[in-house]
Design a protein around this motif. Structure first.
Motif, PDB file in Angstrom:
ATOM      1  N   UNK A 114       0.789  -1.190   0.093  1.00 44.18           N
ATOM      2  CA  UNK A 114      -0.254  -0.003  -0.050  1.00 44.18           C
ATOM      3  C   UNK A 114       0.842   1.124   0.143  1.00 44.18           C
ATOM      4  N   UNK A 115       2.071   1.187   0.691  1.00 39.34           N
ATOM      5  CA  UNK A 115       2.685   2.400   0.716  1.00 39.34           C
ATOM      6  C   UNK A 115       3.488   2.503  -0.552  1.00 39.34           C
ATOM      7  N   UNK A 116       3.808   1.594  -1.304  1.00 42.41           N
ATOM      8  CA  UNK A 116       4.409   1.777  -2.694  1.00 42.41           C
ATOM      9  C   UNK A 116       3.244   2.745  -3.655  1.00 42.41           C
ATOM     10  N   UNK A 117       1.970   1.946  -3.411  1.00 43.49           N
ATOM     11  CA  UNK A 117       1.087   2.834  -4.472  1.00 43.49           C
ATOM     12  C   UNK A 117       0.374   3.859  -3.840  1.00 43.49           C
ATOM     13  N   UNK A 118       0.503   4.174  -2.673  1.00 42.67           N
ATOM     14  CA  UNK A 118      -0.207   5.288  -1.874  1.00 42.67           C
ATOM     15  C   UNK A 118       0.891   5.966  -1.007  1.00 42.67           C
ATOM     16  N   UNK A 119       1.908   6.391  -1.516  1.00 40.57           N
ATOM     17  CA  UNK A 119       2.866   7.193  -0.701  1.00 40.57           C
ATOM     18  C   UNK A 119       2.534   8.175   0.081  1.00 40.57           C
ATOM     19  N   UNK A 120       2.956   8.219   1.431  1.00 41.53           N
ATOM     20  CA  UNK A 120       2.327   9.195   2.336  1.00 41.53           C
ATOM     21  C   UNK A 120       1.034   8.446   3.265  1.00 41.53           C
ATOM     22  N   UNK A 121       0.526   7.701   2.660  1.00 46.41           N
ATOM     23  CA  UNK A 121      -0.578   7.269   3.179  1.00 46.41           C
ATOM     24  C   UNK A 121      -0.605   6.620   4.703  1.00 46.41           C
ATOM     25  N   UNK A 122       0.641   5.899   4.968  1.00 49.20           N
ATOM     26  CA  UNK A 122       0.797   5.522   6.579  1.00 49.20           C
ATOM     27  C   UNK A 122       1.098   6.630   7.263  1.00 49.20           C
ATOM     28  N   UNK A 123       1.819   7.640   6.755  1.00 50.40           N
ATOM     29  CA  UNK A 123       2.057   8.557   7.663  1.00 50.40           C
ATOM     30  C   UNK A 123       0.804   9.385   8.055  1.00 50.40           C
TER      31      UNK A 123
END
Length: 285
Positions: A114-123
């Motif tokens: 998910x972090x690769x395809x949605x950069x910044x999501x987990x931040x």
């Protein structure tokens, strides 16, 4: 059920609770959310749910503005389910000034899938979850928060955050709730047209097949894994999907498996776009 909007009201309402059990949501509730609430009710002395659509975890091109908001229906569902307290902050309540401090998670866990395809999501996720935890659990010796396994990577990221910050919070995981035909419940399922809803079942079916094939070829991993994953993605693409990933990973850290990893240690995860709707799912194997 009491409804509060500010952190001060929330803390006042929880003044007498020793072990709150917390279910954070973005609203548009379904049976999966209510299963999380039921788990919370079995474990805490006050059950708290939150509804907040967190702008920080949406990329500029994503669906923040059109994310379904069904506050009145959500309140009715929570009230009927016996929720004690609903925290429903407005954006100005939770972010009274620009949230310039952000919590960056471990990239080894958060920058893949998910972090690769949605950069910044987990931040964005970690920032809002930590803020919600501080709001709910401040001054409490112990508490618990309940999350669903459907957002598998999110669950691992939050567990790691709680562990590394030594927060006195137990993270409770609840199995994914599914419709009778096997599709994982999701607020975004409401975006699907009838024909898309029928087709959406192909995602869990593809994950199940990939998991079965990966276990059958376990002796050949990792050499065989990429081939099996590529075949699963190609199958969905032929049906009109736009897959981001279908992959076999270790449950503990979401790294690729190595020879010797077997059933009980692995999870199959997938994310793919069907029309305008992006769906995710996973299956522990």
């Amino acid at each position: 059920m009491r409804i509060v909007h500010t952190i001060a009201e929330l803390r006042q309402a929880l003044a007498g609770a020793e072990r709150p059990a917390f279910v954070p949501t973005m609203g548009n509730l379904h049976a999966g959310h209510l299963a999380l609430l039921a788990s919370a009710q079995r474990q805490g002395d006050a059950t708290v749910a939150s509804i907040f659509v967190n702008r920080l975890q949406f990329l500029p091109h994503e669906d923040f503005d059109r994310y379904p908001r069904t506050f009145d229906a959500d309140c009715a569902a929570l009230r009927q389910a016996g929720c004690d307290l609903l925290f429903a902050p407005r954006e100005a309540d939770l972010y009274p000034e620009p949230q310039t401090f952000r919590l960056a998670p471990d990239p080894a866990l958060a920058d893949l899938l998910e972090g690769e395809f949605r950069p910044g999501f987990f931040t964005g996720v970690c920032t809002v979850v930590l803020k919600l935890f501080v709001a709910v659990f401040a001054g409490k010796a112990h508490g618990m928060a309940v999350f669903g396994k459907k957002d598998y990577q999110q669950l691992l990221v939050i567990r790691q955050m709680v562990r590394q910050f030594a927060l006195p919070i137990d993270i409770v995981a609840v199995d994914t709730c599914r419709d009778a035909d096997g599709l994982a419940l999701s607020s975004r399922n409401r975006y699907l047209a009838p024909a898309e809803r029928a087709e959406a079942l192909q995602l869990p079916l593809a994950l199940r097949a990939l998991g079965r094939d990966a276990l059958a070829a376990a002796h050949a991993l990792p050499a065989r894994r990429a081939e099996l994953e590529a075949a699963a993605m190609a199958m969905l693409a032929r049906r009109g999907w736009q897959p981001d990933y279908l992959t076999v990973r270790r449950r503990t850290d979401l790294q690729p498996p190595v020879s010797g990893d077997a059933s009980g240690a692995l999870v199959v995860l997938g994310a793919a776009r069907l029309g305008a709707t992006r769906l995710i799912d996973n299956l522990e194997i």
